[in-house]
Design an enzyme around this catalytic site. Structure first.
Site, short mmCIF file in Angstrom:
data_model
loop_
_atom_site.label_atom_id
_atom_site.label_comp_id
_atom_site.label_asym_id
_atom_site.label_seq_id
_atom_site.Cartn_x
_atom_site.Cartn_y
_atom_site.Cartn_z
CG ASP A 18 -1.98 -1.47 0.79
OD1 ASP A 18 -2.16 -0.90 0.20
OD2 ASP A 18 -2.26 -1.46 2.48
NE ARG A 99 -1.99 0.19 12.33
CZ ARG A 99 -1.57 -0.84 11.69
NH1 ARG A 99 0.18 -0.47 12.54
NH2 ARG A 99 -1.32 -1.28 11.30
CG ASP A 128 -4.79 -1.02 11.24
OD1 ASP A 128 -5.62 -0.95 12.38
OD2 ASP A 128 -4.32 -1.22 10.63
CB SER A 180 -3.04 -8.11 4.55
OG SER A 180 -2.86 -7.32 5.03
#
Length: 409
Positions: A18, A99, A128, A180
């Site tokens: 990404d 995060r 996220d 992923s």
């Protein structure tokens, strides 16, 4: 803020698929803006190798690598461990509490650099995006946020790979092995490909699938013993050796992984409303949660333990939902900290083929009194007292039964 006004963007950069394509995409779609990449080292190891060269080659003006593993464990992971917070009874929140600290550091760098916007590579289907942006709102409420997955025309990871190939961006993955993944010192998650169907059994024994350990079938035929020392609910030593948080979790990851500990196959409820399926590896964390829970059985009174169990569910939701920097989380943590004042002692565990077996627990603050609990003769407990207790405790049941009998005549 209008696109034309965005001249400098700070990007949360992992070097994965990404964020690798986001750098050229930002420059193409935001007036050739300056892109400053920020990678947070939360214990993902070799994933950081070669990132600076890659970031610069794909268009970033510079790369910050922030080493925050110890802070991550002591200020986010261990408070959650102390709370006993587990999302939906199984997920040890490995991505969730990483995060907030990453986003907080990115905000600090964005302010330092005078950035106009912060960019992240989270998908519009994931949790996220919420976690990142909740933290950004807490520390830079007026900062513009760019989320390419909510803007661009790319619809799949295959199309991302097409874009990367067209822009000569090197990737470490292939279309066939394009799980992923999210990795830090606490865990490794796997999603996508065959795992998208809950009907498919994960290929634990397939070479390269598990990274932090082995499957229970491949674990040794002899058990491994490990002793963990806690001080006020915080793990501080393994087998009598004092360690900082990073050393301790790394040590337990190795011993846990070698014994097939901490592999979880889970269908979970995402914050955005859908169910998702993933496989998580959390060897050291699984050992620590088990050990901490065992120690609390010795050190917490019944009513405190019950309330703590109840609040742990909410604490897990708060962490999962990205609400770390909120008054509620701070209040919950204050309660947890108070409960942990006596959670000090040693827990011995036996690890065997994916199982964690209790092998002994001691604490200077134990509430377990052998003389009271014994089945042998004692002088501290009068068993005759139980009769009066039962009569009072059972009075409502007795009265109801008597009155029901009268009414039925």
């Amino acid at each position: 803020m209008a696109k034309k006004d965005i001249k400098k963007v700070v990007l949360a950069y992992s070097g994965g698929l990404d964020t690798s394509i986001i750098i050229p995409w930002l420059k193409e779609n935001y007036n050739n803006c300056e892109v400053i990449a920020v990678s947070a080292d939360v214990g993902q190891g070799t994933e950081l190798d070669g990132l600076e060269e890659k970031a610069i080659k794909t268009g970033a003006s510079k790369l910050y690598i922030e080493h925050i593993t110890e802070e991550f464990l002591t200020d986010y992971v261990f408070p959650t461990l102390q709370a006993g917070a587990v999302y939906e009874n199984r997920y040890l929140l490995g991505t969730s509490f990483a995060r907030p600290i990453i986003a907080k550091r990115i905000v600090e760098i964005a302010k330092k650099e005078g950035a106009d916007a912060i960019c992240h590579g989270c998908t519009g289907k994931g949790n996220d995006q919420v976690r990142f942006e909740m933290a950004i709102k807490a520390f830079a409420p007026d900062m513009a946020v760019i989320a390419p997955w909510r803007e661009w025309t790319i619809k799949s990871r295959d199309e991302e790979i097409d874009y990367a190939e067209a822009h000569n961006i090197p990737l470490k993955i292939s279309r066939e092995t394009n799980y992923s993944k999210d990795k830090n010192i606490w865990h490794l998650s796997h999603e996508g490909l065959d795992l998208e169907s809950p009907a498919n059994e994960p290929q634990y024994n397939k070479e390269g699938f598990l990274e932090l350990g082995v499957s229970p079938e491949q674990a040794p035929d002899t058990p491994t013993y490990v002793t963990i020392t806690f001080e006020k609910g915080v793990p501080v030593a393994v087998d009598g050796k004092k360690m900082n948080a990073t050393e301790l979790v790394t040590t337990l990851n190795k011993v846990g992984g070698a014994n097939g500990i901490g592999i979880t196959d889970l269908v979970e409820n995402r914050l955005v409303g859908m169910k998702s399926r993933g496989v998580y590896e959390t060897p050291g964390g699984t050992i620590l949660y088990h050990a901490h829970e065992v120690l609390e059985t010795l050190c917490l009174d019944k009513e405190t333990a019950r309330i703590k169990q109840h609040l742990a569910v909410k604490f897990a939701d708060v962490v999962y939902n990205g609400q770390w920097f909120t008054p509620l989380r701070e209040a919950l943590s204050a309660f947890v900290t108070e409960t942990q004042k006596t959670v000090t002692g040693e827990v011995k565990l036996k690890l065997y083929k994916g199982n964690i077996i209790n092998a002994g627990v001691t604490s200077p603050y134990t509430l377990y009194d052998e003389e009271v609990a014994t089945f042998d003769e004692d002088e501290v407990y009068d068993q005759k007292d139980a009769e009066g207790f039962i009569n009072i405790f059972g009075l409502p049941t007795k009265v109801k039964a008597q009155l029901d009998a009268k009414r039925s005549k």
